[in-house]
Motif scaffolding. Sequence first.
Motif, PDB file in Angstrom:
ATOM      1  N   VAL A 189       9.394  34.383 -27.618  1.00 58.72           N
ATOM      2  CA  VAL A 189       9.052  35.810 -27.569  1.00 58.72           C
ATOM      3  C   VAL A 189       9.914  36.475 -26.489  1.00 58.72           C
ATOM      4  O   VAL A 189      10.478  35.791 -25.639  1.00 58.72           O
ATOM      5  N   GLU A 190       9.995  37.820 -26.549  1.00 61.27           N
ATOM      6  CA  GLU A 190      10.960  38.489 -25.673  1.00 61.27           C
ATOM      7  C   GLU A 190      10.424  38.829 -24.289  1.00 61.27           C
ATOM      8  O   GLU A 190      11.073  39.526 -23.529  1.00 61.27           O
ATOM      9  N   GLY A 191       9.236  38.352 -23.975  1.00 59.74           N
ATOM     10  CA  GLY A 191       8.700  38.617 -22.652  1.00 59.74           C
ATOM     11  C   GLY A 191       7.190  38.655 -22.689  1.00 59.74           C
ATOM     12  O   GLY A 191       6.562  38.113 -23.606  1.00 59.74           O
ATOM     13  N   VAL A 192       6.616  39.318 -21.687  1.00 58.12           N
ATOM     14  CA  VAL A 192       5.161  39.443 -21.609  1.00 58.12           C
ATOM     15  C   VAL A 192       4.783  40.806 -22.180  1.00 58.12           C
ATOM     16  O   VAL A 192       5.317  41.824 -21.763  1.00 58.12           O
ATOM     17  N   TYR A 193       3.880  40.806 -23.117  1.00 53.88           N
ATOM     18  CA  TYR A 193       3.472  42.036 -23.789  1.00 53.88           C
ATOM     19  C   TYR A 193       2.041  42.415 -23.440  1.00 53.88           C
ATOM     20  O   TYR A 193       1.174  41.548 -23.310  1.00 53.88           O
ATOM     21  N   ILE A 194       1.823  43.731 -23.330  1.00 50.96           N
ATOM     22  CA  ILE A 194       0.451  44.229 -23.265  1.00 50.96           C
ATOM     23  C   ILE A 194       0.088  44.584 -24.687  1.00 50.96           C
ATOM     24  O   ILE A 194       0.801  45.349 -25.347  1.00 50.96           O
ATOM     25  N   THR A 195      -0.978  44.003 -25.170  1.00 50.39           N
ATOM     26  CA  THR A 195      -1.271  44.188 -26.591  1.00 50.39           C
ATOM     27  C   THR A 195      -2.647  44.784 -26.852  1.00 50.39           C
ATOM     28  O   THR A 195      -3.045  44.901 -27.990  1.00 50.39           O
TER      29      THR A 195
END
Length: 241
Positions: A175-181
Amino acid sequence: MALIVQKYGGSSVSSPEKIKEVAKRVLEAKRKGNNIVTVVSAMGNTTDELLELAWQVNSHPPKRELDMLLSTGEIVSSALLSMALHSLGGKAAAFSGPQVGIITDEAYSKARILRIETKIIQKEIREDKIVVVAGYQGVTSQNTITTLGRGGSDTTAVALAAALGADLCEIYTDVEGVYITDPQIIPEARKLKRISYEEMLEMASLGAKVIHLRAVEMAKKYKVPLHIRSSFSQKEGTIIE
Ligand code: ASP
Ligand code: MG
């Protein structure tokens, strides 16, 4: 000259083709003038397959032997990555955790790193080699192989970065990083550019999918900046510092 520790997860090295792609990326970073230590996980689902194999011969495998078996997955990927680097003209050397002096306690399957004998890696770096280390493993003072717990290659990478005084530890994943979902807060998943160690640890449920939390704790303790990014794109990921 910067020293960068790059860790590649199981999905980044799940096939010979992907290992060759990783080798290209490692060489790119090297040719930019950095010293590179890479840490690799086992290819794809190898660790689960090895567990399955153990259960086929013993429904309660002895812990010592199980750790010895599980450590082989990472050894395979480290040897293959080093070979791929050589085939692209890179100077590289692969090592198991025990070979580079990653000394742990005796808690099989969840061992803690006690110290790292950095001299071995430093010698290779001085010889201008890319050092490829098998993640997730170490050795006790009694010379038995241990593993660090599932997802433990992240911990290997951060521990090496701390011990070697690396400038940066890059965690390459799918994945491209840390996401807030959280859709209650924002409608679309949003990638964070930066996050503090504390915030990352607080958001354990978000972060745990991309990095082992024990590794974040260690990075915080030793002030190792982390960059979580994708091995399948050139985009900047998320910096944790
Ligand atoms: N191969 C081990 C696991 O699957 C360690 C790691 O990937 O970090 O848990
Ligand atoms: Mg894995």
